[in-house]
Design a protein around this motif. Structure first.
Motif, PDB file in Angstrom:
ATOM      1  N   LEU A  66       0.842  -1.379   0.110  1.00 34.67           N
ATOM      2  CA  LEU A  66      -0.202  -0.039   0.057  1.00 34.67           C
ATOM      3  C   LEU A  66       0.843   1.214  -0.001  1.00 34.67           C
ATOM      4  O   LEU A  66       0.598   2.199  -0.692  1.00 34.67           O
ATOM      5  CB  LEU A  66      -0.921   0.006   1.027  1.00 34.67           C
ATOM      6  CG  LEU A  66      -1.796   1.476   1.378  1.00 34.67           C
ATOM      7  CD1 LEU A  66      -2.525   1.405   0.178  1.00 34.67           C
ATOM      8  CD2 LEU A  66      -2.720   1.189   2.799  1.00 34.67           C
ATOM      9  N   ALA A  67       1.955   1.329   0.690  1.00 32.01           N
ATOM     10  CA  ALA A  67       2.763   2.365   1.005  1.00 32.01           C
ATOM     11  C   ALA A  67       3.504   2.499  -0.623  1.00 32.01           C
ATOM     12  O   ALA A  67       3.545   3.792  -1.058  1.00 32.01           O
ATOM     13  CB  ALA A  67       3.887   2.280   1.985  1.00 32.01           C
ATOM     14  N   TYR A  68       3.711   1.396  -0.939  1.00 28.32           N
ATOM     15  CA  TYR A  68       4.368   1.683  -2.667  1.00 28.32           C
ATOM     16  C   TYR A  68       3.330   2.250  -3.463  1.00 28.32           C
ATOM     17  O   TYR A  68       3.603   3.225  -4.534  1.00 28.32           O
ATOM     18  CB  TYR A  68       4.759   0.442  -3.124  1.00 28.32           C
ATOM     19  CG  TYR A  68       5.291   0.414  -4.583  1.00 28.32           C
ATOM     20  CD1 TYR A  68       6.545   0.709  -5.006  1.00 28.32           C
ATOM     21  CD2 TYR A  68       4.631  -0.044  -5.661  1.00 28.32           C
ATOM     22  CE1 TYR A  68       7.037   0.543  -6.188  1.00 28.32           C
ATOM     23  CE2 TYR A  68       4.895  -0.064  -6.967  1.00 28.32           C
ATOM     24  CZ  TYR A  68       6.177   0.423  -7.066  1.00 28.32           C
ATOM     25  OH  TYR A  68       6.590   0.555  -8.560  1.00 28.32           O
ATOM     26  N   GLN A  69       2.077   1.750  -3.454  1.00 25.51           N
ATOM     27  CA  GLN A  69       1.102   2.468  -4.215  1.00 25.51           C
ATOM     28  C   GLN A  69       0.806   3.760  -4.188  1.00 25.51           C
ATOM     29  O   GLN A  69       0.494   4.700  -4.891  1.00 25.51           O
ATOM     30  CB  GLN A  69      -0.172   1.886  -4.090  1.00 25.51           C
ATOM     31  CG  GLN A  69      -0.334   0.256  -4.575  1.00 25.51           C
ATOM     32  CD  GLN A  69      -1.680  -0.469  -4.538  1.00 25.51           C
ATOM     33  OE1 GLN A  69      -2.449  -0.228  -5.010  1.00 25.51           O
ATOM     34  NE2 GLN A  69      -1.564  -1.599  -3.477  1.00 25.51           N
ATOM     35  N   LEU A  70       1.049   4.353  -2.795  1.00 28.96           N
ATOM     36  CA  LEU A  70       1.031   5.634  -2.478  1.00 28.96           C
ATOM     37  C   LEU A  70       1.813   6.651  -2.590  1.00 28.96           C
ATOM     38  O   LEU A  70       1.865   7.828  -2.701  1.00 28.96           O
ATOM     39  CB  LEU A  70       0.384   5.663  -0.886  1.00 28.96           C
ATOM     40  CG  LEU A  70      -0.755   5.300  -0.569  1.00 28.96           C
ATOM     41  CD1 LEU A  70      -0.805   5.212   0.873  1.00 28.96           C
ATOM     42  CD2 LEU A  70      -1.881   5.892  -0.957  1.00 28.96           C
ATOM     43  N   THR A  71       3.263   6.114  -2.836  1.00 27.82           N
ATOM     44  CA  THR A  71       4.226   6.778  -2.764  1.00 27.82           C
ATOM     45  C   THR A  71       5.418   6.510  -3.923  1.00 27.82           C
ATOM     46  O   THR A  71       6.145   7.326  -4.500  1.00 27.82           O
ATOM     47  CB  THR A  71       5.365   6.734  -1.564  1.00 27.82           C
ATOM     48  OG1 THR A  71       5.681   5.452  -1.576  1.00 27.82           O
ATOM     49  CG2 THR A  71       4.194   7.211  -0.278  1.00 27.82           C
ATOM     50  N   GLY A  72       5.243   5.254  -4.493  1.00 27.64           N
ATOM     51  CA  GLY A  72       6.256   4.795  -5.457  1.00 27.64           C
ATOM     52  C   GLY A  72       7.482   4.327  -4.876  1.00 27.64           C
ATOM     53  O   GLY A  72       8.573   3.894  -5.642  1.00 27.64           O
ATOM     54  N   GLN A  73       7.367   4.190  -3.537  1.00 27.42           N
ATOM     55  CA  GLN A  73       8.848   3.717  -2.870  1.00 27.42           C
ATOM     56  C   GLN A  73       8.602   2.522  -2.294  1.00 27.42           C
ATOM     57  O   GLN A  73       7.192   2.464  -1.761  1.00 27.42           O
ATOM     58  CB  GLN A  73       9.375   4.704  -1.843  1.00 27.42           C
ATOM     59  CG  GLN A  73       9.829   5.972  -2.463  1.00 27.42           C
ATOM     60  CD  GLN A  73      10.501   7.022  -1.272  1.00 27.42           C
ATOM     61  OE1 GLN A  73      11.242   6.593  -0.460  1.00 27.42           O
ATOM     62  NE2 GLN A  73      10.433   8.235  -1.563  1.00 27.42           N
ATOM     63  N   ALA A 119       7.737   8.612   3.093  1.00 31.45           N
ATOM     64  CA  ALA A 119       7.862   8.887   1.885  1.00 31.45           C
ATOM     65  C   ALA A 119       6.841   9.915   1.427  1.00 31.45           C
ATOM     66  O   ALA A 119       5.526   9.645   1.780  1.00 31.45           O
ATOM     67  CB  ALA A 119       7.952   7.521   1.215  1.00 31.45           C
ATOM     68  N   PRO A 120       6.947  10.877   0.715  1.00 33.91           N
ATOM     69  CA  PRO A 120       5.792  11.755  -0.052  1.00 33.91           C
ATOM     70  C   PRO A 120       4.944  11.005  -0.829  1.00 33.91           C
ATOM     71  O   PRO A 120       5.225  10.250  -1.708  1.00 33.91           O
ATOM     72  CB  PRO A 120       6.615  12.711  -0.659  1.00 33.91           C
ATOM     73  CG  PRO A 120       7.787  12.066  -1.184  1.00 33.91           C
ATOM     74  CD  PRO A 120       8.253  11.198  -0.089  1.00 33.91           C
ATOM     75  N   ALA A 135       2.440  14.529   1.241  1.00 29.42           N
ATOM     76  CA  ALA A 135       1.730  14.203   2.385  1.00 29.42           C
ATOM     77  C   ALA A 135       2.886  13.081   2.979  1.00 29.42           C
ATOM     78  O   ALA A 135       3.089  12.086   2.226  1.00 29.42           O
ATOM     79  CB  ALA A 135       0.274  14.083   2.653  1.00 29.42           C
ATOM     80  N   PRO A 136       3.209  13.024   4.153  1.00 32.92           N
ATOM     81  CA  PRO A 136       4.129  11.989   4.599  1.00 32.92           C
ATOM     82  C   PRO A 136       3.316  10.397   4.817  1.00 32.92           C
ATOM     83  O   PRO A 136       2.153  10.473   5.462  1.00 32.92           O
ATOM     84  CB  PRO A 136       4.625  12.392   5.817  1.00 32.92           C
ATOM     85  CG  PRO A 136       3.615  13.223   6.524  1.00 32.92           C
ATOM     86  CD  PRO A 136       3.081  14.022   5.192  1.00 32.92           C
ATOM     87  N   VAL A 137       3.752   9.387   4.122  1.00 33.75           N
ATOM     88  CA  VAL A 137       3.177   8.089   4.263  1.00 33.75           C
ATOM     89  C   VAL A 137       4.053   7.188   5.056  1.00 33.75           C
ATOM     90  O   VAL A 137       5.531   7.344   4.928  1.00 33.75           O
ATOM     91  CB  VAL A 137       2.853   7.579   2.832  1.00 33.75           C
ATOM     92  CG1 VAL A 137       2.642   6.259   2.975  1.00 33.75           C
ATOM     93  CG2 VAL A 137       2.116   8.483   2.040  1.00 33.75           C
ATOM     94  N   VAL A 138       3.915   6.819   6.313  1.00 35.78           N
ATOM     95  CA  VAL A 138       4.445   5.910   7.117  1.00 35.78           C
ATOM     96  C   VAL A 138       3.959   4.579   7.315  1.00 35.78           C
ATOM     97  O   VAL A 138       2.739   4.522   7.221  1.00 35.78           O
ATOM     98  CB  VAL A 138       4.373   6.714   8.398  1.00 35.78           C
ATOM     99  CG1 VAL A 138       5.317   6.017   9.659  1.00 35.78           C
ATOM    100  CG2 VAL A 138       4.717   8.128   8.441  1.00 35.78           C
ATOM    101  N   ILE A 139       4.877   3.722   7.245  1.00 33.82           N
ATOM    102  CA  ILE A 139       4.521   2.269   7.619  1.00 33.82           C
ATOM    103  C   ILE A 139       4.576   2.233   9.230  1.00 33.82           C
ATOM    104  O   ILE A 139       5.889   2.005   9.592  1.00 33.82           O
ATOM    105  CB  ILE A 139       5.533   1.214   7.028  1.00 33.82           C
ATOM    106  CG1 ILE A 139       5.461   1.272   5.459  1.00 33.82           C
ATOM    107  CG2 ILE A 139       4.979  -0.155   7.547  1.00 33.82           C
ATOM    108  CD1 ILE A 139       6.189   0.364   4.765  1.00 33.82           C
ATOM    109  N   ALA A 339       5.816  11.821  11.994  1.00 38.84           N
ATOM    110  CA  ALA A 339       6.388  12.050  10.926  1.00 38.84           C
ATOM    111  C   ALA A 339       5.992  13.671  10.346  1.00 38.84           C
ATOM    112  O   ALA A 339       6.995  14.209   9.538  1.00 38.84           O
ATOM    113  CB  ALA A 339       6.191  10.991   9.812  1.00 38.84           C
ATOM    114  N   ALA A 340       4.995  13.997  10.720  1.00 37.43           N
ATOM    115  CA  ALA A 340       4.609  15.164   9.848  1.00 37.43           C
ATOM    116  C   ALA A 340       4.748  16.442  10.972  1.00 37.43           C
ATOM    117  O   ALA A 340       4.888  17.704  10.630  1.00 37.43           O
ATOM    118  CB  ALA A 340       3.017  15.537  10.071  1.00 37.43           C
ATOM    119  N   GLY A 341       5.635  15.869  12.021  1.00 35.69           N
ATOM    120  CA  GLY A 341       6.102  17.122  12.460  1.00 35.69           C
ATOM    121  C   GLY A 341       4.963  17.784  13.945  1.00 35.69           C
ATOM    122  O   GLY A 341       5.277  18.871  14.414  1.00 35.69           O
TER     123      GLY A 341
END
Length: 368
Positions: A66-73, A119-120, A135-139, A339-341
């Motif tokens: 899911l993180a990959y689909q949202l960020t490409g990373q 990752a953004p 927006a930050p995406v966190v696992i 992560a977003a501070g």
């Protein structure tokens, strides 16, 4: 593709083969006791050997996908990396040679990033879900530790999640390290002790998982004439000498009946036996992590009046109940907010309410 359920025995032959090559004890000590049938290496290698349907690529798991689909990373969180069965939590590396020996050399494992790595967000899916560009995406991590974070548990405290499975966990102090010899010594103390990672800071996490009280209770109820509520209402006060022993609990968890009545008195004894067993796990977790703070209760098991009364009568001190609902979801939000501070750390997220309990009245009021 069809994937084996994590809790079944498929993959046992993979584990046995790897243990015959490297030694069961050696792999236990390298992985923190995570090379087992529930591990990714066991399930994926079993599937590939039987079907040949594991294509070349990179394995990231559901959260990573899911993180990959949202960020490409593509990346992995360290706590989830331990569940691969080939992650060394002391040296922070994959045991690539073990992974390859399992027949998975054509599949790479996602790199493990530091706690709270973000990752953004970008792309169509992120926009469809309402995420702003960048927006930050966190696992966040593995479910029980993340739920502990969401419940407001901190280093120095013990988390007791009462449910179908009852996990007891405690994080070592931030920055604390164990030598391999120390880790081995801890693992040799109890066959149900494993080591994972505390999501906020990457510290080692002692996890004790011997208990499946929900399964035992289901077996008990299958042979009882009364329903759960009637058994709860009719049970005698808690006792520190219940009729059920460790062998009885193990049998009930496996779906096997044990000799004796299935009445309210026995139901209360079953609750008490699990509380006393949980105490043993809590003492071990405290000793490993050096925890001296509260034991924080959470989970669906708190809905049972008899079970929570047994925790008050027989359980550890000091004791508290987290009043956070949807603790795992809140834990994910705490990690993302860090992560977003929005706050200086995941544990600083506002709203982690709890109630100290020392009587049946206070625990009943806390649960509502």
């Amino acid at each position: 593709m069809d994937f084996p359920a994590w809790y079944d025995d498929r993959g046992a032959e993979v584990v046995a083969e790897l243990e015959s090559r490297w030694g069961a004890t050696a792999l236990r000590d390298l992985t923190g006791r995570h090379l087992r049938t529930t591990s990714t290496v066991a399930k994926l290698a079993h599937l590939h050997a039987r079907t040949g349907r594991v294509p070349p690529g990179q394995f990231v798991g559901l959260c990573g996908a899911l993180a990959y689909q949202l960020t490409g990373q593509a990346w992995q969180e360290a706590g989830l990396a331990t569940t691969s069965g080939v992650w060394d939590p002391l040296e922070h590396r994959y045991l690539a040679e073990v992974w390859v020996a399992a027949g998975l050399g054509h599949v790479s494992l996602a790199p493990v990033r530091e706690p709270g790595y973000a990752a953004p967000a970008t792309g169509d899916l992120a926009r469809a879900l309402g995420l702003a560009e960048g927006a930050p995406v966190v696992i966040a991590g593995h479910d029980h530790p993340v739920a502990a974070v969401g419940s407001g548990v901190r280093t120095g405290e013990v988390f007791d999640s009462m449910g179908t499975g009852e996990a007891i966990i405690a994080a070592l102090p931030s920055g604390a390290t164990l030598t391999r010899a120390q880790l081995v010594a801890h693992l040799e103390r109890d066959a149900d002790l494993t080591f994972e990672v505390w999501p906020p800071d990457g510290a080692l996490l002692a996890v004790w998982e011997r208990m499946r009280p929900g399964l035992a209770m289901r077996t008990f109820l299958d042979g009882a004439d009364l329903d759960r509520q009637a058994l709860d209402d009719g049970a005698a006060p808690p006792t520190d000498a219940p009729r059920f022993g460790a062998a009885d609990l193990a049998a009930l968890q496996d779906g096997h009946a044990v000799l004796g009545p299935r009445d309210a008195a026995a139901w209360g004894d079953l609750m008490d036996a699990y509380v006393l067993l949980a105490n043993r796990g809590g003492e071990l977790a405290r000793a490993v992590a050096g925890a001296t703070g509260e034991t924080v209760l959470t989970g669906g098991g708190l809905r049972s009046r008899r079970w929570r009364h047994a925790k008050v009568a027989l359980g550890p001190r000091p004791l508290a109940v987290s009043t956070v609902t949807e603790a795992a979801t809140r834990g994910c939000a705490a990690m993302a907010g860090d992560a977003a501070g929005w706050w200086p750390g995941a544990e600083a997220m506002p709203g982690d309410t709890r109630v100290a309990v020392d009587s049946e009245a206070t625990i009943d009021a806390a649960v509502g």
